[in-house]
Scaffold this motif. Structure first.
Motif, PDB file in Angstrom:
ATOM      1  N   ILE A 105      -8.185  -4.899 -14.792  1.00 44.06           N
ATOM      2  CA  ILE A 105      -7.775  -4.902 -13.291  1.00 44.06           C
ATOM      3  C   ILE A 105      -8.802  -6.305 -12.894  1.00 44.06           C
ATOM      4  N   THR A 106      -7.891  -7.246 -12.215  1.00 44.10           N
ATOM      5  CA  THR A 106      -8.782  -8.275 -11.579  1.00 44.10           C
ATOM      6  C   THR A 106      -8.358  -8.573 -10.270  1.00 44.10           C
ATOM      7  N   HIS A 107      -9.107  -8.956  -9.187  1.00 42.28           N
ATOM      8  CA  HIS A 107      -8.703  -9.194  -7.931  1.00 42.28           C
ATOM      9  C   HIS A 107      -8.996 -10.849  -7.748  1.00 42.28           C
ATOM     10  N   ASP A 108      -7.994 -11.501  -7.098  1.00 41.11           N
ATOM     11  CA  ASP A 108      -8.307 -12.870  -6.981  1.00 41.11           C
ATOM     12  C   ASP A 108      -8.568 -12.964  -5.516  1.00 41.11           C
ATOM     13  N   VAL A 109      -9.024 -14.363  -5.243  1.00 42.66           N
ATOM     14  CA  VAL A 109      -9.748 -14.510  -3.891  1.00 42.66           C
ATOM     15  C   VAL A 109      -8.809 -14.239  -2.579  1.00 42.66           C
ATOM     16  N   ASN A 110      -7.555 -14.257  -2.946  1.00 45.25           N
ATOM     17  CA  ASN A 110      -6.522 -13.934  -1.780  1.00 45.25           C
ATOM     18  C   ASN A 110      -6.537 -12.253  -1.555  1.00 45.25           C
ATOM     19  N   GLY A 111      -6.998 -11.631  -2.499  1.00 48.10           N
ATOM     20  CA  GLY A 111      -7.097 -10.140  -2.278  1.00 48.10           C
ATOM     21  C   GLY A 111      -5.746  -9.722  -2.954  1.00 48.10           C
ATOM     22  N   HIS A 112      -5.362 -10.395  -3.903  1.00 51.00           N
ATOM     23  CA  HIS A 112      -4.276  -9.527  -4.753  1.00 51.00           C
ATOM     24  C   HIS A 112      -4.757  -9.066  -6.049  1.00 51.00           C
ATOM     25  N   THR A 113      -4.253  -8.143  -6.372  1.00 52.37           N
ATOM     26  CA  THR A 113      -4.705  -7.359  -7.723  1.00 52.37           C
ATOM     27  C   THR A 113      -3.632  -7.598  -8.888  1.00 52.37           C
ATOM     28  N   HIS A 114      -4.400  -7.995  -9.889  1.00 56.12           N
ATOM     29  CA  HIS A 114      -3.580  -8.052 -11.102  1.00 56.12           C
ATOM     30  C   HIS A 114      -3.784  -7.130 -12.283  1.00 56.12           C
ATOM     31  N   VAL A 115      -3.060  -6.633 -12.871  1.00 55.63           N
ATOM     32  CA  VAL A 115      -3.328  -5.761 -13.983  1.00 55.63           C
ATOM     33  C   VAL A 115      -2.692  -6.466 -15.242  1.00 55.63           C
ATOM     34  N   ASN A 122     -16.505   2.594  -9.424  1.00 54.98           N
ATOM     35  CA  ASN A 122     -16.963   3.893 -10.072  1.00 54.98           C
ATOM     36  C   ASN A 122     -15.758   4.529 -10.909  1.00 54.98           C
ATOM     37  N   SER A 123     -14.664   4.218 -10.445  1.00 50.21           N
ATOM     38  CA  SER A 123     -13.482   4.885 -10.938  1.00 50.21           C
ATOM     39  C   SER A 123     -12.255   3.680 -11.261  1.00 50.21           C
ATOM     40  N   LYS A 124     -11.404   3.812 -12.231  1.00 48.78           N
ATOM     41  CA  LYS A 124     -10.199   3.073 -12.184  1.00 48.78           C
ATOM     42  C   LYS A 124      -9.473   3.090 -10.823  1.00 48.78           C
ATOM     43  N   LEU A 125      -9.260   4.334 -10.505  1.00 46.41           N
ATOM     44  CA  LEU A 125      -8.312   4.442  -9.250  1.00 46.41           C
ATOM     45  C   LEU A 125      -8.937   3.602  -7.983  1.00 46.41           C
ATOM     46  N   THR A 126     -10.037   3.753  -7.618  1.00 46.56           N
ATOM     47  CA  THR A 126     -10.560   3.207  -6.678  1.00 46.56           C
ATOM     48  C   THR A 126     -10.813   1.607  -6.880  1.00 46.56           C
ATOM     49  N   TYR A 127     -11.133   1.139  -8.254  1.00 52.86           N
ATOM     50  CA  TYR A 127     -10.960  -0.265  -8.396  1.00 52.86           C
ATOM     51  C   TYR A 127      -9.802  -0.950  -8.055  1.00 52.86           C
ATOM     52  N   LEU A 128      -8.762  -0.110  -8.735  1.00 55.08           N
ATOM     53  CA  LEU A 128      -7.305  -0.709  -8.659  1.00 55.08           C
ATOM     54  C   LEU A 128      -6.850  -0.971  -7.137  1.00 55.08           C
ATOM     55  N   LEU A 129      -7.396   0.019  -6.073  1.00 57.07           N
ATOM     56  CA  LEU A 129      -6.959   0.080  -4.779  1.00 57.07           C
ATOM     57  C   LEU A 129      -7.928  -0.665  -4.067  1.00 57.07           C
ATOM     58  N   GLN A 130      -8.993  -1.268  -4.618  1.00 58.53           N
ATOM     59  CA  GLN A 130     -10.262  -2.117  -3.881  1.00 58.53           C
ATOM     60  C   GLN A 130      -9.644  -2.793  -2.650  1.00 58.53           C
ATOM     61  N   PRO A 131      -8.650  -3.703  -2.889  1.00 56.66           N
ATOM     62  CA  PRO A 131      -7.972  -4.491  -1.681  1.00 56.66           C
ATOM     63  C   PRO A 131      -7.219  -3.631  -0.602  1.00 56.66           C
ATOM     64  N   CYS A 132      -6.885  -2.464  -1.011  1.00 55.52           N
ATOM     65  CA  CYS A 132      -5.902  -1.680  -0.086  1.00 55.52           C
ATOM     66  C   CYS A 132      -6.728  -0.528   0.475  1.00 55.52           C
ATOM     67  N   LEU A 133      -8.222  -0.503   0.353  1.00 55.43           N
ATOM     68  CA  LEU A 133      -8.925   0.554   0.787  1.00 55.43           C
ATOM     69  C   LEU A 133      -9.938  -0.329   1.738  1.00 55.43           C
ATOM     70  N   GLY A 134     -10.015   0.360   2.942  1.00 59.08           N
ATOM     71  CA  GLY A 134     -10.991  -0.383   3.665  1.00 59.08           C
ATOM     72  C   GLY A 134     -10.436  -1.771   4.578  1.00 59.08           C
ATOM     73  N   GLY A 135     -11.335  -2.676   5.184  1.00 58.99           N
ATOM     74  CA  GLY A 135     -10.748  -3.786   5.869  1.00 58.99           C
ATOM     75  C   GLY A 135      -9.985  -3.359   7.057  1.00 58.99           C
ATOM     76  N   ASP A 136      -8.747  -4.097   6.908  1.00 55.95           N
ATOM     77  CA  ASP A 136      -7.699  -3.821   8.053  1.00 55.95           C
ATOM     78  C   ASP A 136      -6.559  -3.010   7.503  1.00 55.95           C
ATOM     79  N   SER A 137      -6.808  -2.370   6.031  1.00 52.90           N
ATOM     80  CA  SER A 137      -5.710  -1.850   5.398  1.00 52.90           C
ATOM     81  C   SER A 137      -5.516  -0.511   6.122  1.00 52.90           C
ATOM     82  N   LYS A 138      -4.476   0.382   5.894  1.00 56.04           N
ATOM     83  CA  LYS A 138      -4.099   1.661   6.512  1.00 56.04           C
ATOM     84  C   LYS A 138      -4.118   2.363   5.482  1.00 56.04           C
TER      85      LYS A 138
END
Ligand code: ADP
Ligand code: MG
Length: 792
Positions: free
Chosen positions: A601-611, A725-741
């Motif tokens: 799992i990687t996240h780019d600067v634009n907050g896009h997640t890539h697996v 701390n977990s794959k799930l939270t790391y995968l969803l990192q850009p979608c949790l917090g910030g102005d996400s819903k």
């Protein structure tokens, strides 16, 4: 004391040293009355005390010895016992006794004398006493009568008192009854108190936690209040904006409709005019043709006329020739007079035809004038129609411009709607928790009577509250929304459809289903796709997205959707859409982490997640998605049979990336919709879990607690959020917090045997519900809408 003793027999020398002083006064008095039976009344004797003092002096001569009756009897009995001892001692004892008896006899004699005197004085005093007695008796009688009267009164009193007593008694019985009941209630109350005590302890613990929270919340509250006031101002501004925009919109819509009406009437008019034009053109053409034919005819006639004229000229020439000839012939008069007449007639007829031809030419010329007049008229009407047509064309262009204007306004209104929609969602809170209770199923055992779930009906908690009853204790909870067992899939979807719209508007959205295995997570997310009304949130969301993207296409939006589906089992990612279908062996290898695919799992600067290595499908129709969902469900169920019900022990993550471009406005949006069916949250008894099962349980516990840690850290705005701390939270990192819903469904089973797990789930959800993640972006950076929309 001395005066009293004078009236008594002398004390035996053997008497105890303490003498009568040791004997209680009452006893002594008894002895006196018994021993001195001759005395009339003790009081009378006392009165004689002074007179008797002289006599006492003689008694004191006898060695100040006093005797009581017992002592005398003791002396006598001593004598009787004496026989048992030896003679010498007996004699000594006897002499002693005799001595003492002599003293005694002497004392008796003296006492007799004193007693005679005493008797006389006593007699006197007796008489006076008798008189007194009689007097007293009289008094006593009167008193007795009085007393009788009072007694009768008292008896009456007693009767009334008895009645009262009876009444009191009944009252007392009642009171006893009451007391007994009170006792029972007290016992019950004590039980309640005990349970309350337990609860109090728990509450205290909670209070401690709450206190900590309160301090952080107070801090946040202050900031929120500031934010709230600014938001309210902003909101009121937005409201006024909205009002004006709405008014403008309605005005524009009215104008648009009137314009459209105008347009349609004008179109009709233009059509009729065009028809007219066409008909007049046809007429014109006809007229032109007629004109042409007439012209042809005229030229023909002219030719004819010319011919006739030529003929005439020729005739004239001929006639001149003939006239010359006639002149010649006149010279030869008689010769050809007949010939002349004929020729004259001939010329007359020719002249006649000539005039006829002339008339005809005149007629034709008139006809030509009329036709050209007509043509002129037709030309004029054509030019009139042409100008009208031009005007209509101009009007049409104007209307088209206005229509484009309106469409532009509509686009702006749509943007404003998105803005307002988002503001509404932000005001609702960026993390929300819905609770869903599934119906009791036949496999639950059908114990309908043992309901453990209740829904409070008070107005403030209706639709938002749920009570769980466990071993007699009621645990009340409130959430943003509570769906009871009767709630349909459609009703549930209606509540989340706004979030789905947000994904289309360019936001990142996560919807989780949390709960123990069998509580209805998969039913809520996927439903039963084979029956349309039981379709879950995933298929319904996709339908909404496709429909909305199509209707937004009219405003120039073009959307591109990409879908991926994966499963996280034992902290290992598994691609559910992989084309080279994983075999059972590969599955095992994938779990032990030796598969060729890494899924990093990687996240780019634009907050896009890539697996890496993850299969991603471009989708453009609901049909394609349905087949992908089917494929994913199948590869999940393969896992289920081969991997010990893995489906309930793994997290299922459905991700849809939505990129939209509006070519006319050059706007861009990039939204993400994540729909997650979490692994069963039930706790396994540690003792029973070994090997793979233990590993699974640890992995699930770790990832679920990592999820809650992330949510709580975001809520507390901590500097470090433990996404890794977990794959799930790391995968969803850009979608949790910030102005996400974020929305969490807590699924509950109504089965009484699940009450313990349900309570744990509800407590977890209640803690999440207390969180507020993210400050609405518009508040912090008042960015223009476009820039917001151009960033995913
Ligand atoms: P989970 O995914 O949490 O393990 P499931 O979604 O598989 O639970 O649900 C367990 C069973 O309950 C399934 O047979 C499902 O069809 C049924 N079920 C769950 N929720 C509902 C509901 N709201 N209405 C009807 N049946 C339901
Ligand atoms: Mg499930």
């Amino acid at each position: 004391m001395a005066s009293r003793n004078q009236n008594r027999p002398p004390r035996s020398p053997n008497a105890k040293k303490e003498g009568l002083g040791g004997i209680p006064f009452d006893k002594r008095r008894k002895v006196e009355t018994q021993g001195t039976g001759r005395r009339q009344a003790f009081s009378a004797v006392n009165k004689q005390d002074v007179t008797m003092n002289s006599d006492v002096g003689s008694i004191e001569d006898c060695g100040k010895v006093e005797f009581t009756k017992d002592e005398v009897l003791a002396l006598l009995s001593e004598r009787a016992k004496a026989g048992k001892f030896d003679t010498k001692a007996k004699i000594e004892q006897m002499t002693d006794i005799i001595k003492r008896l002599k003293v005694c006899v002497k004392w008796f004699q003296q006492a007799d004398e004193t007693h005679v005197q005493e008797k006389e004085s006593l007699k006197v005093s007796l008489e006076s006493a008798e008189q007194k007695y009689n007097h007293k008796e009289l008094e006593a009688r009167t008193k007795e009568e009085e007393l009788h009267a009072t007694i009768s009164n008292l008896k009456e009193n007693v009767v009334s008192l008895h009645e009262k007593l009876a009444k009191e008694e009944s009252c007392k019985q009642d009171a006893i009854e009451c007391h007994r009941r009170e006792k029972e209630s007290r016992v019950a109350a004590e039980k309640v108190q005990a349970s309350l005590g337990e609860e109090l302890y728990k509450v205290k613990e909670e209070k401690l936690a709450a206190k900590q929270k309160v301090t952080s919340l107070e801090d946040m509250y202050k900031r929120l209040q500031e934010y709230n006031t600014s938001l309210q101002q902003y909101n009121s501004k937005l409201q006024t904006d909205l009002e004006t925009v709405r008014a403008a919109l309605t005005r524009a819509e009215k104008e648009k409709s009137s314009i459209l009406e105008n347009l349609s009437t004008l179109r009709g008019h233009s059509k009729s005019l065009q028809d007219q034009l066409a008909s007049s053109r046809v007429l014109q053409d006809d007229a032109i043709k007629q004109k042409d034919s007439l012209l042809l005819e005229v030229t023909n006639l002219r030719n004819e006329l010319q011919q006739v004229r030529d003929d005439r000229d020729r005739q004239v020439v001929q006639s001149q020739k003939l006239a010359e000839e006639i002149e010649k012939y006149q010279e030869n008069v008689g010769k050809s007079s007949q010939e002349l007449d004929i020729l004259i007639a001939k010329s007359g007829s020719l002249e006649e035809t000539c005039s006829l031809q002339k008339e005809r030419i005149n007629m034709l010329e008139q006809q030509l004038a009329i036709a050209s007049e007509r043509q002129k008229m037709a030309d004029a009407s054509v030019s009139l129609t042409r100008t009208e047509f031009e005007e209509q064309k101009h009007l049409l262009c104007e209307l088209q411009d206005r229509l484009a204007d309106m469409e532009h306004q509509l686009c702006e209104a749509e943007l404003l709607r998105k803005k307002l929609h988002n503001t509404i969602l932000e005001l609702k809170g960026n993390i929300r928790v819905f609770c869903r209770v599934r119906p009791l199923l036949p496999e639950d055992g059908g114990r309908h009577e043992a309901t453990v779930i209740a829904y409070p009906t008070s107005t403030e908690t209706r639709g938002r509250g749920v009570d769980l009853v466990q071993s007699g204790n009621k645990h009340p909870f409130t959430f943003d929304k509570v769906f009871n067992h009767e709630a349909s899939q459609e009703e549930v979807f209606f509540e989340i459809s706004q979030l789905v719209q947000s994904a289309l508007d360019g936001y990142k959205v996560c919807i989780f289903a949390y709960g123990q295995t069998g509580s209805g997570k998969t039913y809520t997310m996927m439903g039963r796709p084979e029956t349309p009304e039981q379709k879950g949130l995933i298929p319904r969301s996709l339908e909404q997205i496709f429909q909305a993207s199509q209707s937004l296409g009219a405003q120039g939006w073009k959307y591109k959707m990409q879908v991926s589906m994966l499963e996280i089992y034992n902290e290992t990612i598994r691609d559910l859409l992989s084309t080279n279908r994983t075999t059972s062996m590969e599955l095992v290898r994938a779990d032990s982490g030796t598969s060729g695919k890494q899924y990093t799992i990687t996240h780019d600067v634009n907050g896009h997640t890539h697996v890496s290595d993850l299969t991603i499908f471009d989708v453009c129709s609901i049909g394609k998605i349905s087949s992908l969902l089917q494929q994913a469900a199948q590869s999940r169920s393969v896992g289920k049979t081969q991997m010990n019900e893995q489906s309930s022990r793994s997290h299922f993550v459905f991700t849809m990336r939505i990129s939209g471009v509006n070519e006319s406005t050059e706007q861009q949006v990039q939204g993400v919709l994540n729909l997650i069916d979490l692994a069963g949250s039930e706790r396994l008894s540690k003792s029973g879990a070994t090997g793979d099962r233990l590993k699974e349980t640890q992995a699930i516990n770790k990832s679920l607690s990592a999820l809650s840690d992330v949510i709580f850290a975001l809520a507390k705005k901590e500097d470090h959020v433990p996404f890794r701390n977990s794959k799930l939270t790391y995968l969803l990192q850009p979608c949790l917090g910030g102005d996400s819903k974020t929305l969490m469904f807590v699924n509950i089973s109504p089965d009484p045997s699940s009450a313990g797990e349900s309570l744990c789930s509800l407590r977890f959800a209640a803690r999440v519900n207390a969180c507020e993640i993210g400050i609405p972006r518009r508040q912090t950076s008042m960015k223009p809408l476009d820039s917001r929309l151009s960033y995913g």
